[in-house]
Design an enzyme around this catalytic site. Sequence first.
Site, PDB file in Angstrom:
ATOM      1  N   ARG A 129     -38.896-107.669 -81.551  1.00  9.84           N
ATOM      2  CA  ARG A 129     -39.982-107.529 -82.548  1.00  9.84           C
ATOM      3  C   ARG A 129     -41.516-107.375 -82.245  1.00  9.84           C
ATOM      4  O   ARG A 129     -41.838-107.417 -83.608  1.00  9.84           O
ATOM      5  CB  ARG A 129     -39.252-108.917 -82.906  1.00  9.84           C
ATOM      6  N   LYS A 151     -49.366 -95.560 -87.747  1.00 13.98           N
ATOM      7  CA  LYS A 151     -48.146 -95.163 -88.608  1.00 13.98           C
ATOM      8  C   LYS A 151     -47.000 -94.364 -87.154  1.00 13.98           C
ATOM      9  O   LYS A 151     -47.096 -93.769 -86.565  1.00 13.98           O
ATOM     10  CB  LYS A 151     -47.648 -94.376 -89.216  1.00 13.98           C
ATOM     11  N   GLU A 193     -55.050 -79.622 -88.635  1.00 12.47           N
ATOM     12  CA  GLU A 193     -54.886 -81.665 -89.166  1.00 12.47           C
ATOM     13  C   GLU A 193     -56.880 -82.074 -89.204  1.00 12.47           C
ATOM     14  O   GLU A 193     -57.213 -82.153 -89.598  1.00 12.47           O
ATOM     15  CB  GLU A 193     -54.643 -82.022 -88.211  1.00 12.47           C
ATOM     16  N   LYS A 234     -60.665 -90.095 -89.094  1.00 12.46           N
ATOM     17  CA  LYS A 234     -59.411 -91.272 -89.086  1.00 12.46           C
ATOM     18  C   LYS A 234     -59.607 -92.527 -89.677  1.00 12.46           C
ATOM     19  O   LYS A 234     -59.209 -93.601 -90.145  1.00 12.46           O
ATOM     20  CB  LYS A 234     -58.179 -90.758 -88.454  1.00 12.46           C
ATOM     21  N   GLU A 244     -52.002 -97.688 -96.324  1.00  8.09           N
ATOM     22  CA  GLU A 244     -52.157 -96.383 -97.402  1.00  8.09           C
ATOM     23  C   GLU A 244     -51.494 -97.318 -98.333  1.00  8.09           C
ATOM     24  O   GLU A 244     -50.623 -96.744 -99.275  1.00  8.09           O
ATOM     25  CB  GLU A 244     -51.400 -95.699 -97.587  1.00  8.09           C
ATOM     26  N   ARG A 248     -56.849 -94.604 -97.781  1.00  6.55           N
ATOM     27  CA  ARG A 248     -55.362 -93.817 -96.873  1.00  6.55           C
ATOM     28  C   ARG A 248     -54.797 -92.089 -97.437  1.00  6.55           C
ATOM     29  O   ARG A 248     -54.273 -91.208 -96.755  1.00  6.55           O
ATOM     30  CB  ARG A 248     -54.840 -94.462 -96.279  1.00  6.55           C
ATOM     31  N   ASN A 252     -53.716 -87.357 -96.453  1.00 12.47           N
ATOM     32  CA  ASN A 252     -52.295 -85.891 -96.725  1.00 12.47           C
ATOM     33  C   ASN A 252     -52.482 -84.844 -97.156  1.00 12.47           C
ATOM     34  O   ASN A 252     -51.394 -84.200 -97.555  1.00 12.47           O
ATOM     35  CB  ASN A 252     -51.346 -87.558 -97.963  1.00 12.47           C
ATOM     36  N   HIS A 255     -50.343 -81.829 -97.508  1.00  6.23           N
ATOM     37  CA  HIS A 255     -48.981 -82.345 -97.215  1.00  6.23           C
ATOM     38  C   HIS A 255     -47.776 -82.541 -97.975  1.00  6.23           C
ATOM     39  O   HIS A 255     -46.125 -82.889 -97.399  1.00  6.23           O
ATOM     40  CB  HIS A 255     -49.450 -84.311 -96.703  1.00  6.23           C
ATOM     41  N   HIS A 259     -45.471 -80.811 -96.826  1.00  8.12           N
ATOM     42  CA  HIS A 259     -43.487 -81.530 -96.429  1.00  8.12           C
ATOM     43  C   HIS A 259     -43.126 -80.531 -96.695  1.00  8.12           C
ATOM     44  O   HIS A 259     -41.596 -80.979 -96.034  1.00  8.12           O
ATOM     45  CB  HIS A 259     -43.934 -83.333 -96.433  1.00  8.12           C
ATOM     46  N   HIS A 274     -45.280 -78.291 -87.580  1.00  5.98           N
ATOM     47  CA  HIS A 274     -45.565 -79.542 -88.878  1.00  5.98           C
ATOM     48  C   HIS A 274     -47.425 -79.056 -89.546  1.00  5.98           C
ATOM     49  O   HIS A 274     -47.182 -78.635 -90.534  1.00  5.98           O
ATOM     50  CB  HIS A 274     -45.902 -80.473 -88.361  1.00  5.98           C
TER      51      HIS A 274
HETATM   52  N1  NAD Z   1     -48.409 -91.174 -87.192  1.00  4.33           N
HETATM   53  C1  NAD Z   1     -48.471 -89.879 -88.054  1.00  4.33           C
HETATM   54  O1  NAD Z   1     -49.844 -90.587 -88.438  1.00  4.33           O
HETATM   55  C2  NAD Z   1     -48.593 -89.014 -87.517  1.00  4.33           C
HETATM   56  C3  NAD Z   1     -49.684 -88.127 -88.341  1.00  4.33           C
HETATM   57  C4  NAD Z   1     -49.472 -87.279 -88.505  1.00  4.33           C
HETATM   58  C5  NAD Z   1     -48.206 -86.122 -87.766  1.00  4.33           C
HETATM   59  N2  NAD Z   1     -47.202 -86.650 -87.329  1.00  4.33           N
HETATM   60  C6  NAD Z   1     -46.235 -86.733 -87.069  1.00  4.33           C
HETATM   61  O2  NAD Z   1     -46.336 -85.792 -85.598  1.00  4.33           O
HETATM   62  C7  NAD Z   1     -45.338 -85.016 -85.321  1.00  4.33           C
HETATM   63  C8  NAD Z   1     -45.694 -83.432 -84.472  1.00  4.33           C
HETATM   64  O3  NAD Z   1     -46.661 -84.040 -83.741  1.00  4.33           O
HETATM   65  P1  NAD Z   1     -46.900 -83.046 -82.449  1.00  4.33           P
HETATM   66  O4  NAD Z   1     -46.974 -81.384 -83.166  1.00  4.33           O
HETATM   67  O5  NAD Z   1     -47.727 -82.832 -81.347  1.00  4.33           O
HETATM   68  O6  NAD Z   1     -45.256 -82.480 -81.740  1.00  4.33           O
HETATM   69  P2  NAD Z   1     -44.837 -82.254 -80.728  1.00  4.33           P
HETATM   70  O7  NAD Z   1     -45.101 -83.958 -80.483  1.00  4.33           O
HETATM   71  O8  NAD Z   1     -43.139 -81.782 -80.953  1.00  4.33           O
HETATM   72  O9  NAD Z   1     -45.426 -81.637 -79.946  1.00  4.33           O
HETATM   73  C9  NAD Z   1     -45.587 -80.508 -79.792  1.00  4.33           C
HETATM   74  C10 NAD Z   1     -44.808 -79.368 -78.875  1.00  4.33           C
HETATM   75  O10 NAD Z   1     -46.244 -79.253 -77.505  1.00  4.33           O
HETATM   76  C11 NAD Z   1     -45.473 -80.092 -76.660  1.00  4.33           C
HETATM   77  N3  NAD Z   1     -46.806 -80.382 -75.780  1.00  4.33           N
HETATM   78  C12 NAD Z   1     -47.251 -81.546 -76.200  1.00  4.33           C
HETATM   79  N4  NAD Z   1     -48.498 -81.839 -75.067  1.00  4.33           N
HETATM   80  C13 NAD Z   1     -48.385 -80.377 -74.615  1.00  4.33           C
HETATM   81  C14 NAD Z   1     -49.420 -80.607 -73.539  1.00  4.33           C
HETATM   82  N5  NAD Z   1     -50.343 -80.945 -73.075  1.00  4.33           N
HETATM   83  N6  NAD Z   1     -48.957 -79.068 -72.652  1.00  4.33           N
HETATM   84  C15 NAD Z   1     -47.523 -78.732 -73.154  1.00  4.33           C
HETATM   85  N7  NAD Z   1     -47.204 -79.008 -74.004  1.00  4.33           N
HETATM   86  C16 NAD Z   1     -47.526 -79.968 -74.970  1.00  4.33           C
HETATM   87  C17 NAD Z   1     -44.079 -81.102 -77.262  1.00  4.33           C
HETATM   88  O11 NAD Z   1     -43.307 -80.865 -75.846  1.00  4.33           O
HETATM   89  C18 NAD Z   1     -43.336 -79.924 -78.082  1.00  4.33           C
HETATM   90  O12 NAD Z   1     -42.836 -79.190 -77.728  1.00  4.33           O
HETATM   91  C19 NAD Z   1     -44.439 -84.522 -86.032  1.00  4.33           C
HETATM   92  O13 NAD Z   1     -42.975 -85.843 -86.329  1.00  4.33           O
HETATM   93  C20 NAD Z   1     -45.538 -85.643 -87.013  1.00  4.33           C
HETATM   94  O14 NAD Z   1     -44.482 -85.837 -88.644  1.00  4.33           O
HETATM   95  C21 NAD Z   1     -47.451 -88.717 -87.859  1.00  4.33           C
HETATM   96 ZN    ZN Z   2     -49.877 -83.929 -90.788  1.00  5.79          ZN
END
Ligand code: NAD
Ligand code: ZN
Length: 379
Positions: A129, A151, A193, A234, A244, A248, A252, A255, A259, A274
């Site tokens: 939990r 999030k 972003e 942010k 949100e 907030r 988006n 997005h 999306h 993404h």
């Molecule tokens: N929670 C939130 O508020 C929020 C906001 C925006 C996006 N997201 C989510 O984030 C995700 C995308 O995140 P992302 O773009 O970081 O994707 P990811 O975590 O898949 O990382 C992208 C790639 O880079 C690699 N990588 C990461 N750091 C590295 C480093 N220092 N050196 C070498 N390789 C590295 C990873 O292994 C992966 O292959 C999506 O699922 C999206 O929905 C969440």
């Molecule tokens: Zn995003």
Amino acid sequence: MSILENPTLETVPVTLGTRSYNILIGRGVLAEAGPRIAALFPKARVAIITDTHVEGLHAAALETTLADAGVASTRIIIPAGEPSKSYAGFVHVCDSLLAARIERGDVVLALGGGVVGDLAGFAAASLRRGVAFVQCPTSLLAQVDSSVGGKTGINSSHGKNLIGAFHQPALVLADTALLDTLPMREFRAGYAEVVKYGLIDNPDFFNWCEANATRIFGPGPERDYAVAVSCRAKAAIVARDEREEGDRALLNLGHTFGHALERIVAYDGARLVHGEAVAIGLALAYRFSHYLGHCPGQDATRVSMHLQTLGLPTRLQDVPGGCGTTAGLVEAMAQDKKVVRGSLTFILAHGIGRSFIAKGVEVAQVEAFLDAEFAAQSA
Ligand SMILES: NC(=O)c1ccc[n+]([C@@H]2O[C@H](COP(=O)([O-])OP(=O)(O)OC[C@H]3O[C@@H](n4cnc5c(N)ncnc54)[C@H](O)[C@@H]3O)[C@@H](O)[C@H]2O)c1
Ligand SMILES: [Zn+2]
């Protein structure tokens, strides 16, 4: 001087009452994880969740600082890539945490990009939990966006991020030196972003981005500055509207279209990651704003030009393998969680840095705009 008073770091507070925390930004901050976690959570054990790419690059350094501070840790690895943000990935992480006997007073630490952060955060929210959560974001996208704000979640076949929880981290350590190993494509995608914050409500930052963006890709102070401005932006929005219910939603921007495109390519990162979907979404949001008469055409052009200069996609035709039809895109948008009783909510803009929430946008307007976008491509 104690390591906990390092003056070269930028500290961005996220003010959320009893759930407030700091984001520490700078080169080398990961090396402080041990003493900082030991100070926040004496006697806690740390479960490091990381992915198959990041593990070999950065997990050992993290484990060293934890061990030096007397903090015991265990490592849980997930396959790199969006498919890990799934029911199966969640089961794997939770079962691994239970097998490692991570208890209520322990810490789940995400070392990775947004995929690791979202999945580990959701596991931390759910395990017993709720256990404490620390983010060590390693992608640009994670440092400027996903690691901040609480999030967490996973994807379903019905859409992205539809299963999840709000679970704020207790600490975010954004070590900008870790981005030295990030593949260029991921760096560019994360940049979408960054520039989004300028487009939301900070035209000066957009101007700065136009002049300095290429330097963010290098290891100099511009990178740290861009991460800090983004985190501050942010943090301010999250502090105003944690759940949100209002402002907030501005985060988006880009997005709703983005999306939908990710959904059309079935989250296939080989075709579209993404941030690339967000880049196209930002350009479309500005062109749609212009189409509806809200925004000068030159601002929409400026946004696209800037993204293109950095090698980011800005048009539907830029999606490798295509992105279907207007009907398919509208259907994909209708599945998005931002649909309320049949009407679509978009984040639109009156100009650079002047975004607003537009509720009740008619589907017919979206269809006509997308038809025009598809026609412009084939012309
Ligand atoms: N929670 C939130 O508020 C929020 C906001 C925006 C996006 N997201 C989510 O984030 C995700 C995308 O995140 P992302 O773009 O970081 O994707 P990811 O975590 O898949 O990382 C992208 C790639 O880079 C690699 N990588 C990461 N750091 C590295 C480093 N220092 N050196 C070498 N390789 C590295 C990873 O292994 C992966 O292959 C999506 O699922 C999206 O929905 C969440
Ligand atoms: Zn995003």
